[in-house]
Design an enzyme around this catalytic site. Sequence first.
Site, PDB file in Angstrom:
ATOM      1  N   ARG A  80     100.104  42.777 -17.842  1.00  0.00           N
ATOM      2  CA  ARG A  80      99.598  42.992 -19.100  1.00  0.00           C
ATOM      3  C   ARG A  80      98.324  43.263 -19.091  1.00  0.00           C
ATOM      4  O   ARG A  80      97.353  42.967 -18.131  1.00  0.00           O
ATOM      5  CB  ARG A  80      99.790  41.682 -19.956  1.00  0.00           C
ATOM      6  CG  ARG A  80     101.142  41.463 -20.417  1.00  0.00           C
ATOM      7  CD  ARG A  80     101.669  42.438 -21.307  1.00  0.00           C
ATOM      8  NE  ARG A  80     102.915  42.047 -22.045  1.00  0.00           N
ATOM      9  CZ  ARG A  80     103.949  42.541 -21.522  1.00  0.00           C
ATOM     10  NH1 ARG A  80     104.087  43.380 -20.228  1.00  0.00           N
ATOM     11  NH2 ARG A  80     105.159  42.004 -21.824  1.00  0.00           N
TER      12      ARG A  80
ATOM     13  N   HIS B  28     102.619  52.355 -18.748  1.00  0.00           N
ATOM     14  CA  HIS B  28     103.821  51.343 -19.023  1.00  0.00           C
ATOM     15  C   HIS B  28     105.131  51.617 -18.736  1.00  0.00           C
ATOM     16  O   HIS B  28     105.880  51.526 -19.585  1.00  0.00           O
ATOM     17  CB  HIS B  28     103.244  50.708 -20.298  1.00  0.00           C
ATOM     18  CG  HIS B  28     103.570  49.360 -20.700  1.00  0.00           C
ATOM     19  ND1 HIS B  28     103.119  48.447 -21.310  1.00  0.00           N
ATOM     20  CD2 HIS B  28     104.814  48.589 -19.880  1.00  0.00           C
ATOM     21  CE1 HIS B  28     103.792  47.036 -21.191  1.00  0.00           C
ATOM     22  NE2 HIS B  28     104.539  47.203 -20.369  1.00  0.00           N
TER      23      HIS B  28
END
Length: 309
Positions: free
Chosen positions: A224, A272
Amino acid sequence: MSIIIVSKGKELEPWVEALKEKRPDLDLRIHPDTGNHQDVAFALAWNHPIGAFQEYPNLKCISSMGAGVDHILKDPNIPEQVTVTRIIDENLTQDMGEFVAAQVLSYTRTLQEYKAQQAEQTWQPLPYKRAKEVRVGVMGLGKLGAHVAKVLTALGFQVSGWAKSEKKLDEVAVYTGQEAFDGFLAEAEVLVCLLPLTEETKGILNKDTLAKLPQGAYVINVARGEHVVEEDLLEMLDKGHLSGAALDVFEQEPLPQGHPFWKHPRVFVTPHMASKTDPASVVPQVLENYDRLKSGKPLQNIVSSQKGY
């Protein structure tokens, strides 16, 4: 009993198609067009609007639409009676192993430097590092982290791992707990972050932590964006303590135009995409938990709200 999908920014049509293909008669609803809120007992969620689940008095289960659950647990208004579950998928695991291996090999074989040389039409062989000469440290040894460690070991890298609780992995030197953290960092020429995002791990890749890595270490973050203190990472790169960083996740996504990461010569940015959930692959386990909820059986892949994973 209805299933509701609550998500901001995720393409939902593949999820609807996959659910309806497996269960054509399923009472499936999309937030906020949900009909009678009393009917909803099961939710699929990704980056939901904070407080949205309070609208459903009979909600019993929230299933993440991916492996991560921090996007759910950050909501302080999750009803007390709700159980949170997550996705465990072999495709996700395989994809992550391949992606991290590609990033580590790109670093050890200087592939990004060759790309820069190509742009300048420069023919200059560069020294490279053999896998057996490089120690890779994997932060987080859950399902994804353990698989990444296994893949890198198979490629011949020296692999160590760090976890909050004791783990045992073949051919991996495992460091456990905060007291072992500094020793783990000191050996990691390549550092891979695969930790869950919790209050304890937020900002864990900061100036103090990064300074404990060997001179010239390389950082890969596929967990993250909030794990990284961005200003600290940039400082350590500019000082030359770190040789580079491969970043797939960011505190703000999409990464804003003009952000220093975009043009930094030592930062490799990907949007991502290290591993992505395939709805067709994971819908069977979602429906398994839905059926278990209906019949009063224990749910699978339950998340601990105390641990955060």
